[in-house]
Design an enzyme around this catalytic site. Structure first.
Site, PDB file in Angstrom:
ATOM      1  N   ALA A  71      39.743  31.945  36.883  1.00 11.42           N
ATOM      2  CA  ALA A  71      39.240  30.575  36.882  1.00 11.42           C
ATOM      3  C   ALA A  71      39.940  29.823  38.010  1.00 11.42           C
ATOM      4  O   ALA A  71      41.038  30.202  38.434  1.00 11.42           O
ATOM      5  CB  ALA A  71      39.539  29.926  35.535  1.00 11.42           C
ATOM      6  N   GLY A 116      39.828  34.965  34.455  1.00  9.25           N
ATOM      7  CA  GLY A 116      38.381  34.842  34.253  1.00  9.25           C
ATOM      8  C   GLY A 116      37.605  35.965  34.922  1.00  9.25           C
ATOM      9  O   GLY A 116      36.471  36.261  34.516  1.00  9.25           O
ATOM     10  N   GLU A 119      37.696  38.719  32.463  1.00  3.46           N
ATOM     11  CA  GLU A 119      36.833  38.292  31.344  1.00  3.46           C
ATOM     12  C   GLU A 119      35.359  38.466  31.709  1.00  3.46           C
ATOM     13  O   GLU A 119      34.543  38.900  30.890  1.00  3.46           O
ATOM     14  CB  GLU A 119      37.152  36.833  30.989  1.00  3.46           C
ATOM     15  CG  GLU A 119      38.550  36.708  30.367  1.00  3.46           C
ATOM     16  CD  GLU A 119      38.988  35.261  30.162  1.00  3.46           C
ATOM     17  OE1 GLU A 119      39.067  34.519  31.169  1.00  3.46           O
ATOM     18  OE2 GLU A 119      39.249  34.871  29.015  1.00  3.46           O
ATOM     19  N   GLU A 139      47.205  34.582  32.802  1.00  7.50           N
ATOM     20  CA  GLU A 139      47.257  33.167  32.406  1.00  7.50           C
ATOM     21  C   GLU A 139      48.605  32.727  31.852  1.00  7.50           C
ATOM     22  O   GLU A 139      48.998  31.569  31.994  1.00  7.50           O
ATOM     23  CB  GLU A 139      46.159  32.866  31.370  1.00  7.50           C
ATOM     24  CG  GLU A 139      44.732  32.919  31.915  1.00  7.50           C
ATOM     25  CD  GLU A 139      44.105  34.299  31.842  1.00  7.50           C
ATOM     26  OE1 GLU A 139      44.831  35.305  31.651  1.00  7.50           O
ATOM     27  OE2 GLU A 139      42.872  34.391  31.982  1.00  7.50           O
TER      28      GLU A 139
END
Ligand code: COA
Length: 265
Positions: A71, A116, A119, A139
């Site tokens: 992200a 992300g 993911e 993260e």
């Protein structure tokens, strides 16, 4: 070959026959997912779901270095809790859209798949990684946890030991270790990645679309329910395929010792 089309610049869509390639296109930011890119990906997968000319999708990142490096940290840095929640929900919605797409999606992991990015790869149905790729959920180093489904999909895909190792320690792993964990299906030399992806996508594009859809629905739903419910779902999907022309064609072609021609009917 189809034409390249630019969707809000951050996502490119390219068709080659029935194979659609969706590329996250922010190579100077290692394809980090900001809100605009999430929205563009959502639109791209919504469109692909409804387009019967698309039988299989490949998802990848632009440039030689990254699939998706996570992200967008710059965009996240100053978010309030409420906006952070919205960002997480938007990411989760996209991942679920991909995971429940009625046609197969292959992640072409050409480099970093972090946060992300991992993911996103885990929401796909098959994952093929270059041997140079690095994967992880870093993260924790940002004082965060995965927010686009990583804790849940890693747990289901690779088990609690792997999920906790990746999410607690945050250190990226190489593609070979990711394969040992069951996170990626195949690892190939970087220079062989395109040929491998093309071979898998071509095979899927020739397969019976309704049987592919039934397989995806049975396996994805089955991973989320009790076995008796999953078995009922499998039987229902199996029975439904007897109403398809493609099932008649596939069984006849076998008996006549020829290759089947599937039409998605
Ligand atoms: N969000 C926003 N920008 C990112 C990013 C992310 N997740 N990952 C990389 N970038 C940007 C960098 O800020 C840099 O931008 P700049 O040139 O404008 O400064 C550019 O992409 C190149 O990255 P850089 O860090 O210089 O490359 P590197 O080869 O030195 O390191 C990584 C590569 C992947 C190890 C490193 O970029 C990294 O750790 N990224 C963040 C990974 C992460 O924590 N992801 C989870 C987010 S929740």
């Amino acid at each position: 070959m189809g034409e390249s089309r630019d969707r809000t610049e951050t996502v490119l869509v390219h068709d080659d026959g029935a194979i659609r390639t969706v590329t996250v296109n922010r190579p100077d930011k290692l394809n980090a997912l900001n809100a605009a890119t999430l929205a563009a990906l959502q639109a791209a997968f919504d469109a692909a779901a409804d387009d019967s000319s698309v039988r299989v999708l490949v998802l990848t990142g632009a440039g030689p270095k990254a699939f998706v490096a996570g992200a967008d940290i710059a965009e996240m840095a100053d978010l309030s809790a409420a906006r952070g929640h919205e960002f997480s929900l938007a990411g989760q919605r996209l991942m679920r859209r991909i995971e429940t797409l009625p046609k197969p999606v292959i992640a072409r992991i050409n480099g970093f798949a972090l946060g992300g990015g991992l993911e996103l790869a885990m929401a796909c149905h098959l994952r093929v990684a270059a041997d140079s790729a690095r994967l992880g959920q870093p993260e924790i180093g940002l004082g965060l946890i995965p927010g686009f489904g990583g804790t849940q999909r890693l747990l289901r895909l690779a088990g609690r030991a792997a999920a906790l190792e990746l999410c607690l320690l945050g250190a990226p792993i190489d593609a070979a270790r990711a394969q040992q964990f069951g996170i990626v299906n195949r690892v190939v030399p970087a220079e062989a990645l395109d040929a491998e992806i093309k071979a898998i996508a071509a095979q899927l594009s020739r397969s019976a679309p309704l049987a592919l859809r039934g397989t995806l629905e049975a396996v994805i739903a089955g991973g989320e329910c009790a076995i008796d419910e999953g078995l009922r779902f499998e039987s229902a999907q199996f029975a439904l395929l007897f109403a398809s022309q493609d099932m008649r064609e596939g069984t006849r072609a076998f008996l006549e010792r020829r290759k089947p021609e599937f039409r998605g009917e």
